[in-house]
Design a protein around this motif. Sequence first.
Motif, mmCIF file in Angstrom:
data_model
loop_
_atom_site.group_PDB
_atom_site.id
_atom_site.type_symbol
_atom_site.label_atom_id
_atom_site.label_comp_id
_atom_site.label_asym_id
_atom_site.label_seq_id
_atom_site.Cartn_x
_atom_site.Cartn_y
_atom_site.Cartn_z
ATOM 1 N N LYS A 908 0.821 -1.214 0.000
ATOM 2 C CA LYS A 908 0.000 0.000 0.000
ATOM 3 C C LYS A 908 0.852 1.261 0.000
ATOM 4 O O LYS A 908 0.504 2.252 -0.636
ATOM 5 C CB LYS A 908 -0.928 -0.010 1.212
ATOM 6 C CG LYS A 908 -1.916 -1.189 1.225
ATOM 7 C CD LYS A 908 -2.767 -1.167 2.482
ATOM 8 C CE LYS A 908 -3.801 -2.298 2.488
ATOM 9 N NZ LYS A 908 -3.167 -3.628 2.503
ATOM 10 N N PRO A 929 1.079 0.112 -8.996
ATOM 11 C CA PRO A 929 -0.180 0.801 -9.343
ATOM 12 C C PRO A 929 0.009 2.316 -9.427
ATOM 13 O O PRO A 929 0.846 2.895 -8.726
ATOM 14 C CB PRO A 929 -1.105 0.424 -8.181
ATOM 15 C CG PRO A 929 -0.556 -0.851 -7.650
ATOM 16 C CD PRO A 929 0.919 -0.744 -7.813
ATOM 17 N N LYS A 930 -0.801 2.949 -10.266
ATOM 18 C CA LYS A 930 -0.698 4.395 -10.465
ATOM 19 C C LYS A 930 -0.953 5.157 -9.169
ATOM 20 O O LYS A 930 -0.333 6.189 -8.899
ATOM 21 C CB LYS A 930 -1.676 4.844 -11.557
ATOM 22 C CG LYS A 930 -1.533 6.301 -11.960
ATOM 23 C CD LYS A 930 -2.455 6.637 -13.105
ATOM 24 C CE LYS A 930 -2.228 8.054 -13.609
ATOM 25 N NZ LYS A 930 -2.443 9.063 -12.553
ATOM 26 N N THR A 931 -1.883 4.646 -8.351
ATOM 27 C CA THR A 931 -2.173 5.326 -7.087
ATOM 28 C C THR A 931 -0.952 5.338 -6.178
ATOM 29 O O THR A 931 -0.717 6.299 -5.439
ATOM 30 C CB THR A 931 -3.336 4.619 -6.368
ATOM 31 O OG1 THR A 931 -3.034 3.214 -6.243
ATOM 32 C CG2 THR A 931 -4.632 4.783 -7.152
ATOM 33 N N PHE A 932 -0.189 4.276 -6.218
ATOM 34 C CA PHE A 932 1.043 4.192 -5.437
ATOM 35 C C PHE A 932 2.018 5.269 -5.900
ATOM 36 O O PHE A 932 2.616 5.994 -5.092
ATOM 37 C CB PHE A 932 1.648 2.799 -5.592
ATOM 38 C CG PHE A 932 2.818 2.518 -4.689
ATOM 39 C CD1 PHE A 932 2.632 1.918 -3.465
ATOM 40 C CD2 PHE A 932 4.105 2.865 -5.063
ATOM 41 C CE1 PHE A 932 3.710 1.657 -2.621
ATOM 42 C CE2 PHE A 932 5.182 2.617 -4.240
ATOM 43 C CZ PHE A 932 4.978 2.007 -3.004
ATOM 44 N N LYS A 933 2.150 5.374 -7.210
ATOM 45 C CA LYS A 933 3.058 6.376 -7.781
ATOM 46 C C LYS A 933 2.613 7.778 -7.411
ATOM 47 O O LYS A 933 3.422 8.627 -7.018
ATOM 48 C CB LYS A 933 3.106 6.217 -9.308
ATOM 49 C CG LYS A 933 3.851 7.343 -10.029
ATOM 50 C CD LYS A 933 3.639 7.274 -11.532
ATOM 51 C CE LYS A 933 4.241 8.485 -12.214
ATOM 52 N NZ LYS A 933 3.944 8.516 -13.651
ATOM 53 N N ASP A 934 1.318 8.066 -7.519
ATOM 54 C CA ASP A 934 0.803 9.409 -7.260
ATOM 55 C C ASP A 934 1.101 9.866 -5.839
ATOM 56 O O ASP A 934 1.354 11.048 -5.596
ATOM 57 C CB ASP A 934 -0.706 9.458 -7.514
ATOM 58 C CG ASP A 934 -1.054 9.263 -8.993
ATOM 59 O OD1 ASP A 934 -0.139 9.447 -9.826
ATOM 60 O OD2 ASP A 934 -2.202 8.909 -9.313
ATOM 61 N N ASN A 935 1.077 8.940 -4.900
ATOM 62 C CA ASN A 935 1.328 9.302 -3.501
ATOM 63 C C ASN A 935 2.779 9.698 -3.250
ATOM 64 O O ASN A 935 3.053 10.516 -2.365
ATOM 65 C CB ASN A 935 0.978 8.130 -2.573
ATOM 66 C CG ASN A 935 -0.518 7.974 -2.385
ATOM 67 O OD1 ASN A 935 -1.276 8.909 -2.608
ATOM 68 N ND2 ASN A 935 -0.943 6.782 -1.994
ATOM 69 N N GLY A 940 2.646 14.553 -4.287
ATOM 70 C CA GLY A 940 1.832 13.543 -3.618
ATOM 71 C C GLY A 940 1.865 13.724 -2.107
ATOM 72 O O GLY A 940 2.763 14.359 -1.546
ATOM 73 N N CYS A 957 4.356 2.630 -14.310
ATOM 74 C CA CYS A 957 3.420 2.716 -13.176
ATOM 75 C C CYS A 957 2.096 3.335 -13.629
ATOM 76 O O CYS A 957 1.489 4.125 -12.917
ATOM 77 C CB CYS A 957 4.030 3.535 -12.039
ATOM 78 S SG CYS A 957 5.459 2.766 -11.267
#
Length: 958
Positions: A908, A929-935, A940, A957
């Motif tokens: 996560k 995952p893209k959400t991981f990258k965005d954070n 982020g 990603c």
Amino acid sequence: MDFSAVSSALKTIDKLTREVTSLWGVDEQVEGLESELRWMQSFLKVADARKVDNELIRTCVVEIRELAYDAEDVIETFSLKVASKRKGEFSNCIKRSACFLKEGCLLHKIKSEIEKITTRIKELTRQLKTYDVSKLGVDGEEPSSSTERREARRPYPHVMDDNIVGLDDGIKKLVTVLLDEQSECRVVSICGMGGLGKTTLAKKIYHHSQVVGHFKHLVWVYVSQHCQKRKVWEDILSDLLILSEEDTKMKVEKLAEKLSSFFEENKCLVILDDVWNTEAWDSLKPAFSARETRSKILVTSRNKEIVSHADKNGFLYEVQCLNYEQSWELFQKIAFPPSNSTGYKIDAKMKDLGEDMVKNCTGLPLAINILGGILATKYPSLTEWLKVSANVKSYLKNDQGEVLRNVLALSYDDLPPYLRPCFLYLSHFPEDYEIPVDRLIQLWVAEGIVSSKQEEGDDGQIAEDVAEGYLMELAERCMIQVQERDIATLKMRSFQMHDLMRDVCLSKAKQQKILYIADQSNACQLSTIGRVRRVSVHKYFSIQCIKSPRLRSLLFFDKFLPNGEQDKILKSICLERYFDNHEGEVCNPLVLFGTLLGLSVYVTKLRGIWKYMFNNFNFLRVLDYERGGAAGCKLPNDIGKLIHLRFLRLRGLDFLNSSLPSSLSNLRCLQTLDLRIKTLSFFKIIHVPNVLWRMQQLRHLYLPKHCSPKTRLKLGTLRNLQTLVNFNTRNCYVKDLINMANIRELEIRGPFIIEDFNTEELDKNPPIIQSKYLHFLSVINNKGSIDPRHLAHLLLSCENISKLSLDVEIRRLPEYHYLSSNLAYIKLRRCELEEDPMPTLEKLPYLRMLELHEEAFIGKEMFCCGQAFAKLESLSLKELNNLEEWKVGEGAMPSLQRLEIQKCRQLKMLPDGLRFIANLQELKIESMPKTFKDNWEEGGEDFCKVRHVPSIIFQDCE
């Protein structure tokens, strides 16, 4: 001067005739031969020490080498063919009587050959004795070529070169170090290969305004290869304007004392240009012995060892080759005349030609200066530029490129005798080839370049260690460029040669007739040469063109057959493809006939190549095949005729028949045997006959990946073995490992089961490994698991390993006390560990690199507690598909520099503890995952935790 051939011959004579000469009646002949060879060796050493370099000596060296090779061949043939047979048959009187006459004839023939060689050596000795070597060389009337080259390169500090590119970074760093009075650094060194601009950079420092303003006195002195300390010290005093007439008569000890006192009282910068070795520094350092001083010394050298030798706190700056943009910038300044109004006036066509030509200089400033200077004299004639463009390499090698060649040749001139054959051997490898260190060292040892004298020295170093030291010395001298280092030991794994340094190597090798580089274009020329010892095949040519029966080494860097012909034949072999595409259909008879015909032609040609080699080159010591590919029906039985072989590498070759010949047993001299061949058979299994136990000189053994279980190999006699790859308990005996007291690298592939294993009292089982030298252990089993108890017992006996790779299902990691405390690198792959491995691994005090890949751990949580992994520098987590949470305590992994996360899709977030790792230089996130990258990217919500990391890389990603 390369006299390694004589040393090798003497080594063979000493080793192989120690016992047999007194028994079989060749004492007198061998003693005479040995005596003459020793005189030759002494003569060459004197000539080399006095830097004698003329056509007479070069011709003699070639002739001496040939005679030494002939002597070695004869003596070894006697030992292998006569003495061993007699010993084996001595008890059988009837059999001895039957073959007595035959052996007597053979013995007479060998005696006769030894006498012929001795006569030839005596004649050469008589000729050489007419020349007094002591009157030749550096002290004689005729200066050596190396002396002339040095004098031509003498720099003058007041002469500045305006065409300078790519030195700004070096100037900034060096000025900062030199002006830092708080630093304990007193000696600063500028190092790099010849022609990189070391002296030019030193001149920029010498004239730099901050440097001039900081130091009270600046001194420039040229040292050169033959360092004369009195002259250097007097030059320094003269530059300081304090050299008196009394000083010229003063003892050198007083000169050193005067200089030392001056440097202690005055803040000076002394630039010692062109220091070649540590011995030169040792002779000069009494003048710089003042303890309390603000004076500093700047050294330019081709030897990186000098700065650490001179000052443990010293600063080393390595000058690098220019990149393409810098090369083009420098080239423009020289080749194109400037215009007053528009800068450089560049014709479009000439610009294209120039951009292409500058690539041949491979970033070496001196080469760019020379090429640019040639073209500047021909500007603006496009025709002349086209001529240079068509022959740019020859321009850099011929008389117009003499300065470049001479500068680089100085590095060769400075090599000690034991390094010259090592350097010249590099000419075997093609241009831009990345040379593997292990393979090269094995070749050096097989060729006898490392002598038994070094191997049996007081320090107990084996030949491979000595050879590794030689290679490191070449790197320190900037004659090779390191490409890859071992991740655990930081030792060299591969290197390359700069193109222009390779040209020098080729030129010297050709001059000394070390080898012949073959391809289709010069095959006819090779067929007319009857005495060739080494052939390196860079591009396909017909092997039948080699007519030299005394060939010693044959290296292939291309396929046996030309690509066009091979592809044409392979296309005709279409049975498998035909049936795959036409299931249930009857094969067309014409197609089948064409296939069989093509296969027959193909196999016949390849068999002819093998047969020609094995029947005509009976004195081969090295046979190395580089390129994988089809190699015919099977390895012919005739390979057993190559009884002198030391090195045999067949890696990647494809044979139709999966059985290796039993005649391999004849190859008793083998040191390196690489049997990682392939087979076109359905099961991909190779049959290795149980004959390897006879090769008791084996040092490096590479078995096929998949051996037939029908035959179990006995390897217990191989006590000299250092490398064993693809060991498998289904094909080999575990107990044989106990006898391998010198094993250094062990790769186990397939099942590993200990026979007669005591499961109740584990400590009662005998140690599996008894070698204190083992540093790398790898266990691979793609299709099964390993009993954790067997693995634990194996690891327990590997006390000194620094590298461990486990690619096998184990479910549970052995407890900490089973693991070597010396481990610096661990890779776990497909281990399917159910418990978090971090609490065990974090206890290893020297662990620097850790890789957990492809289900190495199948749990959900992983935790690194505070103060854990004190030395860890690199951590890689890949395809841990179940990992959801990873925690890092404050203070954990303080030395971590590189972190890689790939395809851990359930993870996560990264741990908060990363914010405390101040040394982290690179964070690479791949296939997450893209959400991981965005954070975690800039902007982020979690970016604040890694904002201190200089390099954050995201790949795939999306």
